[in-house]
Scaffold this motif. Structure first.
Motif, mmCIF file in Angstrom:
data_model
loop_
_atom_site.group_PDB
_atom_site.id
_atom_site.type_symbol
_atom_site.label_atom_id
_atom_site.label_comp_id
_atom_site.label_asym_id
_atom_site.label_seq_id
_atom_site.Cartn_x
_atom_site.Cartn_y
_atom_site.Cartn_z
ATOM 1 N N LEU A 142 0.834 -1.211 0.000
ATOM 2 C CA LEU A 142 0.000 0.000 0.000
ATOM 3 C C LEU A 142 0.866 1.258 0.000
ATOM 4 O O LEU A 142 0.569 2.235 -0.680
ATOM 5 N N TYR A 143 1.959 1.223 0.759
ATOM 6 C CA TYR A 143 2.865 2.373 0.863
ATOM 7 C C TYR A 143 3.989 2.329 -0.177
ATOM 8 O O TYR A 143 4.902 3.137 -0.125
ATOM 9 N N ASP A 144 3.916 1.379 -1.089
ATOM 10 C CA ASP A 144 4.870 1.282 -2.194
ATOM 11 C C ASP A 144 6.308 1.136 -1.689
ATOM 12 O O ASP A 144 7.228 1.767 -2.201
ATOM 13 N N VAL A 145 6.480 0.306 -0.658
ATOM 14 C CA VAL A 145 7.790 0.105 -0.046
ATOM 15 C C VAL A 145 8.447 -1.104 -0.711
ATOM 16 O O VAL A 145 8.013 -2.227 -0.521
ATOM 17 N N TYR A 146 9.481 -0.824 -1.494
ATOM 18 C CA TYR A 146 10.217 -1.890 -2.171
ATOM 19 C C TYR A 146 11.684 -1.914 -1.774
ATOM 20 O O TYR A 146 12.409 -2.825 -2.119
ATOM 21 N N SER A 147 12.100 -0.887 -1.049
ATOM 22 C CA SER A 147 13.465 -0.803 -0.551
ATOM 23 C C SER A 147 13.370 -0.361 0.905
ATOM 24 O O SER A 147 12.617 0.562 1.225
ATOM 25 N N ILE A 148 14.110 -1.036 1.774
ATOM 26 C CA ILE A 148 14.029 -0.704 3.194
ATOM 27 C C ILE A 148 15.409 -0.379 3.746
ATOM 28 O O ILE A 148 16.407 -0.823 3.174
ATOM 29 N N PRO A 149 15.451 0.403 4.813
ATOM 30 C CA PRO A 149 14.314 0.976 5.503
ATOM 31 C C PRO A 149 13.669 2.108 4.689
ATOM 32 O O PRO A 149 14.327 2.765 3.888
ATOM 33 N N PRO A 167 18.430 4.694 5.771
ATOM 34 C CA PRO A 167 18.447 4.817 7.234
ATOM 35 C C PRO A 167 18.389 6.265 7.704
ATOM 36 O O PRO A 167 18.910 7.168 7.056
ATOM 37 N N MET A 168 17.736 6.448 8.840
ATOM 38 C CA MET A 168 17.667 7.762 9.474
ATOM 39 C C MET A 168 18.682 7.807 10.605
ATOM 40 O O MET A 168 19.051 6.781 11.167
ATOM 41 N N THR A 169 19.102 9.008 10.925
ATOM 42 C CA THR A 169 19.950 9.237 12.088
ATOM 43 C C THR A 169 19.162 10.079 13.088
ATOM 44 O O THR A 169 18.122 10.661 12.749
ATOM 45 N N TYR A 170 19.671 10.156 14.291
ATOM 46 C CA TYR A 170 19.024 10.988 15.312
ATOM 47 C C TYR A 170 18.867 12.421 14.797
ATOM 48 O O TYR A 170 17.802 13.009 14.892
ATOM 49 N N ASP A 171 19.957 12.962 14.235
ATOM 50 C CA ASP A 171 19.921 14.344 13.760
ATOM 51 C C ASP A 171 18.962 14.529 12.584
ATOM 52 O O ASP A 171 18.289 15.557 12.501
ATOM 53 N N SER A 172 18.889 13.554 11.672
ATOM 54 C CA SER A 172 17.961 13.710 10.540
ATOM 55 C C SER A 172 16.511 13.656 11.019
ATOM 56 O O SER A 172 15.671 14.406 10.531
ATOM 57 N N MET A 173 16.217 12.805 12.015
ATOM 58 C CA MET A 173 14.858 12.761 12.559
ATOM 59 C C MET A 173 14.519 14.065 13.262
ATOM 60 O O MET A 173 13.412 14.587 13.118
ATOM 61 N N LYS A 174 15.483 14.577 14.001
ATOM 62 C CA LYS A 174 15.272 15.845 14.719
ATOM 63 C C LYS A 174 14.951 16.965 13.724
ATOM 64 O O LYS A 174 14.025 17.753 13.946
ATOM 65 N N ALA A 175 15.676 17.014 12.628
ATOM 66 C CA ALA A 175 15.441 18.060 11.625
ATOM 67 C C ALA A 175 14.085 17.855 10.922
ATOM 68 O O ALA A 175 13.332 18.818 10.743
ATOM 69 N N MET A 176 13.777 16.613 10.532
ATOM 70 C CA MET A 176 12.524 16.368 9.805
ATOM 71 C C MET A 176 11.306 16.556 10.692
ATOM 72 O O MET A 176 10.338 17.206 10.298
ATOM 73 N N VAL A 177 11.332 16.015 11.888
ATOM 74 C CA VAL A 177 10.184 16.101 12.781
ATOM 75 C C VAL A 177 10.039 17.525 13.311
ATOM 76 O O VAL A 177 8.930 18.037 13.449
ATOM 77 N N GLY A 178 11.148 18.174 13.581
ATOM 78 C CA GLY A 178 11.110 19.553 14.073
ATOM 79 C C GLY A 178 10.556 20.542 13.058
ATOM 80 O O GLY A 178 10.048 21.595 13.432
ATOM 81 N N ALA A 179 10.599 20.195 11.785
ATOM 82 C CA ALA A 179 10.139 21.087 10.727
ATOM 83 C C ALA A 179 8.628 21.006 10.494
ATOM 84 O O ALA A 179 8.098 21.794 9.720
ATOM 85 N N ILE A 180 7.941 20.063 11.147
ATOM 86 C CA ILE A 180 6.497 19.936 10.898
ATOM 87 C C ILE A 180 5.685 20.437 12.085
ATOM 88 O O ILE A 180 6.171 20.486 13.207
#
Length: 181
Positions: A142-149, A167-180
């Motif tokens: 449904l989410y069209d996930v063919y490559s993981i993560p 893969p995500m890092t702590y800093d990338s999550m902080k930047a992405m989540v903090g921007a929403i």
């Protein structure tokens, strides 16, 4: 005469099919609000809802997390990049869960060699965020996930703000989540 009738029916079916494809969005794939959102997997779309079971048999529905920022993460135990991002996801979850963040990890159980590998994997990484099992692979599809993560950052209204493969890092999550919002 039968030949003309068959041709007429065929032409009618073609026009009917064309009309069906060209119809505007229906209430089954849009959300009513001041601005209509299309349900889909692209950034800016309302994330498709689903319900899956955890290892202990409890069900979690994505829409039940509305009001929180959500990291929806697709992974498998045999995937080296998935393994490398798990400690950072856990740390970010622990640091942010009291600030309106939820992580929902979807194990692509249908891609696992053995379903029994999931629980020891989670224990070895000390995972405390919710993990659901996609035993048929239907949610990954449904989410069209063919490559993981693969991860989707979803805002408090259920709208996909960011799609990420890798893969995500702590800093990338902080930047992405903090921007929403």
């Amino acid at each position: 005469m039968k030949k003309y009738f068959a041709v007429a029916v065929l032409i009618g079916l073609i026009f009917w099919g064309f009309y069906s494809v060209q119809k505007p969005n229906t209430p089954t794939n849009t959300i009513s609000s001041s601005s209509k959102l299309t349900v889909g997997i692209d950034e800016g779309n309302l994330a498709p809802d689903f319900e899956l079971k955890t290892l202990d048999g409890n069900s979690i529905r994505l829409s039940s997390l509305k009001g929180k920022k959500v990291i929806l993460n697709f992974w498998a135990t045999w995937c080296p990049p998935c393994r490398s991002e798990m400690p950072d996801i856990e740390k970010f979850y622990v640091d942010q869960k009291d600030k309106g963040l939820e992580v929902l990890a979807v194990n692509l159980t249908n891609a696992e060699k053995n379903r029994a590998d999931v629980a020891p994997f989670l224990k070895s990484f000390g995972i405390t965020f919710p993990v659901v099992l996609d035993e048929k692979g239907s949610i990954g599809e449904l989410y069209d996930v063919y490559s993981i993560p693969a991860s989707f950052i979803i805002d408090t209204q259920g709208v996909i703000q960011k799609k990420l493969v890798g893969p995500m890092t702590y800093d990338s999550m902080k930047a992405m989540v903090g921007a929403i919002k």
